[in-house]
Design a protein around this motif. Sequence first.
Motif, PDB file in Angstrom:
ATOM      1  N   LEU A  50       0.845  -1.199   0.000  1.00  0.00           N
ATOM      2  CA  LEU A  50       0.000   0.000   0.000  1.00  0.00           C
ATOM      3  C   LEU A  50       0.877   1.244   0.000  1.00  0.00           C
ATOM      4  N   GLU A  51       0.604   2.128  -0.927  1.00  0.00           N
ATOM      5  CA  GLU A  51       1.381   3.367  -1.071  1.00  0.00           C
ATOM      6  C   GLU A  51       0.404   4.535  -1.006  1.00  0.00           C
ATOM      7  N   LYS A  52       0.677   5.474  -0.091  1.00  0.00           N
ATOM      8  CA  LYS A  52      -0.275   6.579   0.100  1.00  0.00           C
ATOM      9  C   LYS A  52      -0.354   7.500  -1.123  1.00  0.00           C
ATOM     10  N   GLY A  53       0.758   7.594  -1.892  1.00  0.00           N
ATOM     11  CA  GLY A  53       0.770   8.472  -3.063  1.00  0.00           C
ATOM     12  C   GLY A  53       1.027   7.674  -4.324  1.00  0.00           C
ATOM     13  N   GLN A  59      11.682   9.561  -1.526  1.00  0.00           N
ATOM     14  CA  GLN A  59      13.147   9.433  -1.647  1.00  0.00           C
ATOM     15  C   GLN A  59      13.595   8.562  -2.815  1.00  0.00           C
ATOM     16  N   SER A  60      12.812   7.514  -3.098  1.00  0.00           N
ATOM     17  CA  SER A  60      13.313   6.500  -4.038  1.00  0.00           C
ATOM     18  C   SER A  60      13.398   6.973  -5.481  1.00  0.00           C
ATOM     19  N   SER A  61      12.802   8.138  -5.796  1.00  0.00           N
ATOM     20  CA  SER A  61      13.013   8.701  -7.135  1.00  0.00           C
ATOM     21  C   SER A  61      13.909   9.934  -7.079  1.00  0.00           C
ATOM     22  N   ARG A  62      14.125  10.479  -5.878  1.00  0.00           N
ATOM     23  CA  ARG A  62      14.768  11.786  -5.750  1.00  0.00           C
ATOM     24  C   ARG A  62      16.256  11.671  -5.464  1.00  0.00           C
ATOM     25  N   ASN A  63      16.743  10.439  -5.348  1.00  0.00           N
ATOM     26  CA  ASN A  63      18.136  10.283  -4.902  1.00  0.00           C
ATOM     27  C   ASN A  63      19.127  10.459  -6.056  1.00  0.00           C
ATOM     28  N   TRP A  64      20.394  10.399  -5.706  1.00  0.00           N
ATOM     29  CA  TRP A  64      21.463  10.632  -6.695  1.00  0.00           C
ATOM     30  C   TRP A  64      21.641   9.450  -7.662  1.00  0.00           C
ATOM     31  N   GLY A  65      21.112   8.292  -7.283  1.00  0.00           N
ATOM     32  CA  GLY A  65      21.266   7.121  -8.159  1.00  0.00           C
ATOM     33  C   GLY A  65      22.584   6.390  -8.005  1.00  0.00           C
ATOM     34  N   TRP A  66      23.270   6.635  -6.894  1.00  0.00           N
ATOM     35  CA  TRP A  66      24.531   5.931  -6.644  1.00  0.00           C
ATOM     36  C   TRP A  66      24.219   4.578  -6.005  1.00  0.00           C
ATOM     37  N   ILE A  67      24.807   3.531  -6.533  1.00  0.00           N
ATOM     38  CA  ILE A  67      24.668   2.192  -5.956  1.00  0.00           C
ATOM     39  C   ILE A  67      26.069   1.809  -5.503  1.00  0.00           C
ATOM     40  N   ALA A 188      -3.466   5.086   1.728  1.00  0.00           N
ATOM     41  CA  ALA A 188      -2.658   5.208   2.944  1.00  0.00           C
ATOM     42  C   ALA A 188      -3.092   4.182   3.983  1.00  0.00           C
ATOM     43  N   VAL A 189      -2.128   3.671   4.716  1.00  0.00           N
ATOM     44  CA  VAL A 189      -2.427   2.871   5.903  1.00  0.00           C
ATOM     45  C   VAL A 189      -2.524   3.834   7.077  1.00  0.00           C
ATOM     46  N   ARG A 190      -3.667   3.798   7.762  1.00  0.00           N
ATOM     47  CA  ARG A 190      -3.847   4.717   8.898  1.00  0.00           C
ATOM     48  C   ARG A 190      -3.244   4.156  10.181  1.00  0.00           C
ATOM     49  N   HIS A 403      21.425   6.315   2.095  1.00  0.00           N
ATOM     50  CA  HIS A 403      22.087   5.332   1.221  1.00  0.00           C
ATOM     51  C   HIS A 403      21.258   4.066   1.055  1.00  0.00           C
ATOM     52  N   GLY A 404      19.935   4.241   0.968  1.00  0.00           N
ATOM     53  CA  GLY A 404      19.044   3.079   0.867  1.00  0.00           C
ATOM     54  C   GLY A 404      18.693   2.666  -0.552  1.00  0.00           C
ATOM     55  N   PHE A 405      19.009   3.509  -1.539  1.00  0.00           N
ATOM     56  CA  PHE A 405      18.681   3.134  -2.925  1.00  0.00           C
ATOM     57  C   PHE A 405      19.540   1.928  -3.333  1.00  0.00           C
ATOM     58  N   GLY A 406      20.827   2.058  -3.128  1.00  0.00           N
ATOM     59  CA  GLY A 406      21.727   0.984  -3.546  1.00  0.00           C
ATOM     60  C   GLY A 406      21.480  -0.328  -2.824  1.00  0.00           C
ATOM     61  N   ILE A 407      21.239  -0.238  -1.526  1.00  0.00           N
ATOM     62  CA  ILE A 407      21.100  -1.460  -0.722  1.00  0.00           C
ATOM     63  C   ILE A 407      19.653  -1.967  -0.745  1.00  0.00           C
TER      64      ILE A 407
HETATM   65  C1  LIG Z   1      18.476  13.731  -2.337  1.00  0.00           C
HETATM   66  C2  LIG Z   1      18.726  12.299  -1.992  1.00  0.00           C
HETATM   67  C3  LIG Z   1      19.880  11.671  -2.469  1.00  0.00           C
HETATM   68  C4  LIG Z   1      20.108  10.324  -2.177  1.00  0.00           C
HETATM   69  N1  LIG Z   1      21.143   9.671  -2.797  1.00  0.00           N
HETATM   70  C5  LIG Z   1      21.276   8.327  -2.650  1.00  0.00           C
HETATM   71  C6  LIG Z   1      22.214   7.605  -3.425  1.00  0.00           C
HETATM   72  O1  LIG Z   1      22.873   8.137  -4.302  1.00  0.00           O
HETATM   73  N2  LIG Z   1      22.361   6.271  -3.180  1.00  0.00           N
HETATM   74  C7  LIG Z   1      21.623   5.622  -2.246  1.00  0.00           C
HETATM   75  O2  LIG Z   1      21.823   4.422  -2.038  1.00  0.00           O
HETATM   76  N3  LIG Z   1      20.653   6.291  -1.545  1.00  0.00           N
HETATM   77  C8  LIG Z   1      20.459   7.606  -1.742  1.00  0.00           C
HETATM   78  N4  LIG Z   1      19.488   8.287  -1.062  1.00  0.00           N
HETATM   79  C9  LIG Z   1      18.674   7.567  -0.093  1.00  0.00           C
HETATM   80  C10 LIG Z   1      17.635   6.705  -0.743  1.00  0.00           C
HETATM   81  O3  LIG Z   1      16.909   7.417  -1.719  1.00  0.00           O
HETATM   82  C11 LIG Z   1      16.681   6.193   0.354  1.00  0.00           C
HETATM   83  O4  LIG Z   1      17.432   5.630   1.420  1.00  0.00           O
HETATM   84  C12 LIG Z   1      15.733   5.139  -0.165  1.00  0.00           C
HETATM   85  O5  LIG Z   1      15.085   5.581  -1.332  1.00  0.00           O
HETATM   86  C13 LIG Z   1      14.726   4.820   0.920  1.00  0.00           C
HETATM   87  O6  LIG Z   1      13.749   3.972   0.370  1.00  0.00           O
HETATM   88  P1  LIG Z   1      12.472   3.626   1.242  1.00  0.00           P
HETATM   89  O7  LIG Z   1      11.676   2.669   0.435  1.00  0.00           O
HETATM   90  O8  LIG Z   1      12.909   3.216   2.599  1.00  0.00           O
HETATM   91  O9  LIG Z   1      11.715   5.012   1.459  1.00  0.00           O
HETATM   92  P2  LIG Z   1      10.922   5.994   0.427  1.00  0.00           P
HETATM   93  O10 LIG Z   1      11.480   5.943  -0.927  1.00  0.00           O
HETATM   94  O11 LIG Z   1      10.894   7.292   1.110  1.00  0.00           O
HETATM   95  O12 LIG Z   1       9.503   5.328   0.384  1.00  0.00           O
HETATM   96  C14 LIG Z   1       8.610   5.299   1.493  1.00  0.00           C
HETATM   97  C15 LIG Z   1       7.211   5.323   0.933  1.00  0.00           C
HETATM   98  O13 LIG Z   1       6.290   5.009   1.983  1.00  0.00           O
HETATM   99  C16 LIG Z   1       5.094   5.713   1.721  1.00  0.00           C
HETATM  100  N5  LIG Z   1       4.337   5.763   2.980  1.00  0.00           N
HETATM  101  C17 LIG Z   1       4.746   6.268   4.159  1.00  0.00           C
HETATM  102  N6  LIG Z   1       3.798   6.098   5.101  1.00  0.00           N
HETATM  103  C18 LIG Z   1       2.758   5.452   4.504  1.00  0.00           C
HETATM  104  C19 LIG Z   1       1.487   5.000   4.974  1.00  0.00           C
HETATM  105  N7  LIG Z   1       1.108   5.166   6.240  1.00  0.00           N
HETATM  106  N8  LIG Z   1       0.682   4.392   4.081  1.00  0.00           N
HETATM  107  C20 LIG Z   1       1.056   4.185   2.788  1.00  0.00           C
HETATM  108  N9  LIG Z   1       2.258   4.613   2.303  1.00  0.00           N
HETATM  109  C21 LIG Z   1       3.097   5.231   3.155  1.00  0.00           C
HETATM  110  C22 LIG Z   1       5.582   7.073   1.230  1.00  0.00           C
HETATM  111  O14 LIG Z   1       4.598   7.738   0.493  1.00  0.00           O
HETATM  112  C23 LIG Z   1       6.799   6.683   0.392  1.00  0.00           C
HETATM  113  O15 LIG Z   1       6.484   6.573  -0.977  1.00  0.00           O
HETATM  114  C24 LIG Z   1      19.221   9.620  -1.331  1.00  0.00           C
HETATM  115  C25 LIG Z   1      18.070  10.266  -0.834  1.00  0.00           C
HETATM  116  C26 LIG Z   1      17.815  11.581  -1.191  1.00  0.00           C
HETATM  117  C27 LIG Z   1      16.546  12.224  -0.712  1.00  0.00           C
END
Ligand SMILES: Cc1cc2nc3c(=O)[nH]c(=O)nc-3n(C[C@H](O)[C@H](O)[C@H](O)COP(=O)(O)OP(=O)(O)OC[C@H]3O[C@@H](n4cnc5c(N)ncnc54)[C@H](O)[C@@H]3O)c2cc1C
Length: 448
Positions: A50-53, A59-67, A188-190, A403-407
């Motif tokens: 479940l994804e609220k948006g 974060q997962s689209s906004r990062n630098w893309g480094w793995i 969204a999950v409440r 650093h969660g994109f790569g891992i």
């Molecule tokens: C500017 C920037 C640069 C970065 N550069 C790097 C990089 O180069 N290399 C790297 O490894 N990492 C990088 N990172 C970090 C990386 O992007 C994050 O660590 C990773 O994307 C986290 O993934 P996630 O799935 O944990 O969280 P997110 O991508 O934040 O996803 C969480 C999702 O949960 C959803 N959500 C939250 N609460 C609820 C709810 N109650 N109900 C339903 N949905 C909910 C949100 O809407 C969101 O879409 C960067 C991050 C940023 C912001």
Amino acid sequence: MMAFPISEATPVVHAGAPPQQTDVVVIGGGVVGVCTALFLAEAGHHVVLLEKGRIAAEQSSRNWGWIRQQGRDPHELGIMAESNRIWRDLASRTNVDIGLVQGGVSYLAKTDEEMAVYEAWLDHARAHGVDSRLLSNAETQALIPGMSQSYAGALYTATDLRAEPWVTVPALAGIAARAGARLIENCAVRTLDIQAGRVTGVMTEQGRIKASSVVLAGGAWSSLFLRNAGVALPQLSVRATVAATEPLPQMYQGGAADDKIAFRARADGGYSLAAGGFHELFIGPDAFRALPKFLTQLRNDPFGTRFKASAPTGFPDAWGTPRSWSAEAQSPFERMRVLNPAPNPKKLRNLQRDFAALFPAFGPIKLKSAWAGMIDTMPDVVPVMDRVDAIKGLVVGTGFSGHGFGIGPAAGRVLSALVTGADVGHDLHRFRLSRFTDGSKMDIGPSV
Ligand SMILES: Cc1cc2nc3c(=O)[nH]c(=O)nc-3n(C[C@H](O)[C@H](O)[C@H](O)COP(=O)(O)OP(=O)(O)OC[C@H]3O[C@@H](n4cnc5c(N)ncnc54)[C@H](O)[C@@H]3O)c2cc1C
């Protein structure tokens, strides 16, 4: 400038009403939640994500893309090596080109002191079979030609990868859906349903789902969600600004950073730019609550974080954001479908100036787009990947601290194993939730 490609205006790809029952609910459609759902589905479990948006809108689209393996906490290195293998496999299974390239990562050192810090980290790399090495001044110039700055040298890992985040994570969601995971956007999950200390399901904005296991992969929202369920997590979010240039000559295929600027070659022929080591924290009630846990980090790097008086309305740690709500009430998650902080305009100007100064042959730098993201960060800069003792059946994977994109792919595999009881394959002691309550001192990993 081009608008950020994933927003609330993006058409919903994964639609439909949630089922009344499943085996596992995954909360959050970032790279961690998507990969968890993928591995659970491949193991034969019924899983609903479940994804609220929108998938990957935060974060997962906004990062630098480094793995990268380079510079990681030693306890992450084994998981990261697994992630590198999974990335190569996943890239061959997507319907689109995710831009996966083995371009390497280099940390550029201006001083011998910085080189000494990098040399010390090499012990961890060697222990885990990672091919990192130090480059001399001349080797650095040869690797990245055209730089006006003469560096003492660099830490370089040739096997590190890069990919295009906003293409990649939706593509991974496609693999998960084809594997049988049910993904639902705009839902969204409440709250959690809990009976006798066990999770029995979740309440969503579209009704209740019964499930014996729930994985929370909520990124910057995880702490707020857990607090409402009575679980404390000292997690804060910091704003990080990024820009993408118009196409420029390609002189290096990887990512590189010094103390001022980070750049990474992009599949569209430009570069992603960001300020190295610069983050902004919007002060709110959670910042005060978590301060004691963050003190070690603040003392180690007193100027790494800039403070802002308060977060915009609706942000996870804004002053006006509710801290508790019921299953029947609208939650903060549906009030903000996509956390979309504005980039820092001064930083954007500085990035253009600094990149042009580093590569004078490029001339004035034109930006194609600019955005910011809220990085979910932990006091010791490593994530939580653990079962929650107080709520049986709840697994948390969050706080990847920039650093969660790569891992992400291997984190998803690990979290799925925590749910199913399969072999996790790594020692997760470093990532336990109880480190914030069992009297442990905050052990910050190597900050390289
Ligand atoms: C500017 C920037 C640069 C970065 N550069 C790097 C990089 O180069 N290399 C790297 O490894 N990492 C990088 N990172 C970090 C990386 O992007 C994050 O660590 C990773 O994307 C986290 O993934 P996630 O799935 O944990 O969280 P997110 O991508 O934040 O996803 C969480 C999702 O949960 C959803 N959500 C939250 N609460 C609820 C709810 N109650 N109900 C339903 N949905 C909910 C949100 O809407 C969101 O879409 C960067 C991050 C940023 C912001």
